[in-house]
Scaffold this motif. Sequence first.
Motif, PDB file in Angstrom:
ATOM      1  N   ALA A   1     -36.457  38.684  29.780  1.00 43.13           N
ATOM      2  CA  ALA A   1     -35.970  39.961  29.259  1.00 43.13           C
ATOM      3  C   ALA A   1     -35.788  39.863  27.750  1.00 43.13           C
ATOM      4  CB  ALA A   1     -34.644  40.352  29.918  1.00 43.13           C
ATOM      5  N   ARG A   2     -35.900  41.015  27.105  1.00 39.76           N
ATOM      6  CA  ARG A   2     -35.781  41.092  25.649  1.00 39.76           C
ATOM      7  C   ARG A   2     -35.050  42.380  25.282  1.00 39.76           C
ATOM      8  NH1 ARG A   2     -39.235  42.747  21.062  1.00 39.76           N
ATOM      9  NH2 ARG A   2     -38.966  41.254  19.345  1.00 39.76           N
ATOM     10  N   GLN A   3     -34.115  42.260  24.370  1.00 39.00           N
ATOM     11  CA  GLN A   3     -33.405  43.431  23.837  1.00 39.00           C
ATOM     12  C   GLN A   3     -33.474  43.374  22.324  1.00 39.00           C
ATOM     13  OE1 GLN A   3     -29.188  44.178  24.967  1.00 39.00           O
ATOM     14  NE2 GLN A   3     -28.813  44.110  22.762  1.00 39.00           N
TER      15      GLN A   3
ATOM     16  N   ILE B   1     -43.292  41.613  42.252  1.00 39.75           N
ATOM     17  CA  ILE B   1     -43.414  41.584  40.793  1.00 39.75           C
ATOM     18  C   ILE B   1     -42.875  42.895  40.247  1.00 39.75           C
ATOM     19  CG2 ILE B   1     -44.999  41.427  38.831  1.00 39.75           C
ATOM     20  CD1 ILE B   1     -46.859  39.800  40.606  1.00 39.75           C
ATOM     21  N   GLY B   2     -42.048  42.802  39.209  1.00 42.29           N
ATOM     22  CA  GLY B   2     -41.482  44.003  38.610  1.00 42.29           C
ATOM     23  C   GLY B   2     -41.436  43.905  37.106  1.00 42.29           C
ATOM     24  N   ALA B   3     -41.345  45.060  36.463  1.00 41.53           N
ATOM     25  CA  ALA B   3     -41.214  45.120  35.009  1.00 41.53           C
ATOM     26  C   ALA B   3     -40.449  46.387  34.655  1.00 41.53           C
ATOM     27  CB  ALA B   3     -42.575  45.109  34.328  1.00 41.53           C
ATOM     28  N   PHE B   4     -39.810  46.376  33.496  1.00 38.29           N
ATOM     29  CA  PHE B   4     -39.058  47.551  33.076  1.00 38.29           C
ATOM     30  C   PHE B   4     -39.125  47.706  31.568  1.00 38.29           C
ATOM     31  CE2 PHE B   4     -35.962  44.140  32.713  1.00 38.29           C
ATOM     32  CZ  PHE B   4     -35.303  44.431  31.529  1.00 38.29           C
ATOM     33  N   TYR B   5     -38.923  48.934  31.136  1.00 40.91           N
ATOM     34  CA  TYR B   5     -38.828  49.236  29.718  1.00 40.91           C
ATOM     35  C   TYR B   5     -37.826  50.367  29.550  1.00 40.91           C
ATOM     36  CZ  TYR B   5     -39.892  50.820  25.016  1.00 40.91           C
ATOM     37  OH  TYR B   5     -39.784  51.193  23.696  1.00 40.91           O
TER      38      TYR B   5
ATOM     39  N   GLY C   1     -38.564  43.815  30.086  1.00 43.12           N
ATOM     40  CA  GLY C   1     -38.499  42.578  30.857  1.00 43.12           C
ATOM     41  C   GLY C   1     -39.457  42.585  32.027  1.00 43.12           C
ATOM     42  N   ALA C   2     -39.588  41.431  32.645  1.00 42.20           N
ATOM     43  CA  ALA C   2     -40.455  41.275  33.815  1.00 42.20           C
ATOM     44  C   ALA C   2     -39.875  40.194  34.705  1.00 42.20           C
ATOM     45  CB  ALA C   2     -41.877  40.906  33.389  1.00 42.20           C
ATOM     46  N   ASN C   3     -40.171  40.285  36.004  1.00 36.30           N
ATOM     47  CA  ASN C   3     -39.662  39.302  36.953  1.00 36.30           C
ATOM     48  C   ASN C   3     -40.626  39.151  38.121  1.00 36.30           C
ATOM     49  OD1 ASN C   3     -38.658  41.192  39.303  1.00 36.30           O
ATOM     50  ND2 ASN C   3     -37.943  42.118  37.393  1.00 36.30           N
ATOM     51  N   ALA C   4     -40.553  37.997  38.746  1.00 39.51           N
ATOM     52  CA  ALA C   4     -41.386  37.718  39.922  1.00 39.51           C
ATOM     53  C   ALA C   4     -40.560  36.927  40.923  1.00 39.51           C
ATOM     54  CB  ALA C   4     -42.634  36.936  39.529  1.00 39.51           C
ATOM     55  N   THR C   5     -40.598  37.335  42.190  1.00 40.39           N
ATOM     56  CA  THR C   5     -39.900  36.656  43.270  1.00 40.39           C
ATOM     57  C   THR C   5     -40.911  36.256  44.342  1.00 40.39           C
ATOM     58  OG1 THR C   5     -37.896  37.955  42.886  1.00 40.39           O
ATOM     59  CG2 THR C   5     -38.077  36.841  45.009  1.00 40.39           C
ATOM     60  N   VAL C   6     -40.908  34.979  44.687  1.00 37.01           N
ATOM     61  CA  VAL C   6     -41.830  34.447  45.696  1.00 37.01           C
ATOM     62  C   VAL C   6     -41.006  33.895  46.859  1.00 37.01           C
ATOM     63  CG1 VAL C   6     -43.644  32.775  46.186  1.00 37.01           C
ATOM     64  CG2 VAL C   6     -43.539  33.877  43.939  1.00 37.01           C
TER      65      VAL C   6
END
Length: 417
Positions: free
Chosen positions: A94-96, A11-15, A67-72
């Motif tokens: 993601a959002r800009q 799980i990841g997120a960024f700003y 944004g945020a992402n999840a990889t399973v």
Amino acid sequence: RYDSDKIRTDIGAFYSDQRLNANNFQLIKVSDPMLQLMRQYDADAEGRLDFRNSANVPARGATRFAGANATVDYPLDGLRGIDKLDFTAISAYARQVIEDRDIDADFSPVPFIRDTLIDPSPFRQLSQEFRFTGHDDNVLGFGHSIDFVIGGYWYESTLNANDVFRVEDLGAALSYVTAAQSGAPNANAGLQLLGMPLTRLAFPVGRLVDLLNPVLNPLLGGDQAAYVTLDQKTSTQAIFGQMEYFILDDWALIAGARVGREHKQGHFTSTAEGFLIPLIADQNDHDTRLSRTETEFSPKLGLKWQLLPNANTYLTWTRGYKSGGFNALPLNDRNLEFDPERATSLELGAKARLLQGSLRLSAALFDTRFDNLQVSTFATDSGAAAPVFLNAASARSRGGELEVHWMLPLRGLAFYG
């Protein structure tokens, strides 16, 4: 990262908050009349390619990304007799938001016209991918090992673009238009007075117009501006797959393809106040709705020679695709959309791992041809100009690449080249 007995989840997120200079344009060919006018406002103004520009608008931009992402990952080894098989699901959002942005829309030190956001401009996207990757030592008793990936992809996005083009100074606008026209090969003969180009009088006449602004504004309208917007929705679905199938011990066939469908809807508006923007920027009022649907097929074929366990050479042919779309600055109801771009590429390369795997080398030669190349340019009608994306005929790119990655004997030190 979370690991259970079989499932791995990342799980990841960024700003990101970015502040930038939005004056990204430079005039590189300037007529003598225009250069004379520019130097009335900036003595150092010039017209050559040197990555230095001159502008009167302190063009600043501010953009926020998040944004945020999840990889399973889930192993399915042994399913259907396949030696190694993994299932992967990737979800992302993601959002800009462009909060502020000014552009010197005449690309010069003359206080003529600027492009400013009306409201913050948001872009949002959501995507989901499912894929299976695997390896098997033989396929139904034929040939040798196979490596493969197969999956599906879904994507949706929304965009709101909104700009106002506004004349900054009426006198400077008159000076700019006169200088630009008198320096053009097909200049209007009416822009001469007793055989003398009006550009020589443009600057003093422009100053006179500035002095008469209190009288002229009620006649011409105080605000010389155009408001343009684009609301766009996009949805994409695709399936894809690729394999490396060893037909002999050291020869493999490479084959792959992506089949996709994309649908876009666009709502465009353009509204002017005053007479000047329609005259100099080819603007006309309109309220237009368009939709476009594209189906694409992107194949890949190739051959690989595994001459050593840790070294191979390959030759691939691929056909790529970039979808068409809408122009985000719809000043008029022409050139509102552009077509897809395609690229066909031939690549010859080699990869190797040496020194017990500590040294990785790769090299490639490529030749790529683009058809319907998408370019950002200016469409000119009736002597005016408006920024648009259009399709050029074709382009070609040829070159070579060499990459080195060496984990040096000194622990903790690596060399890249």
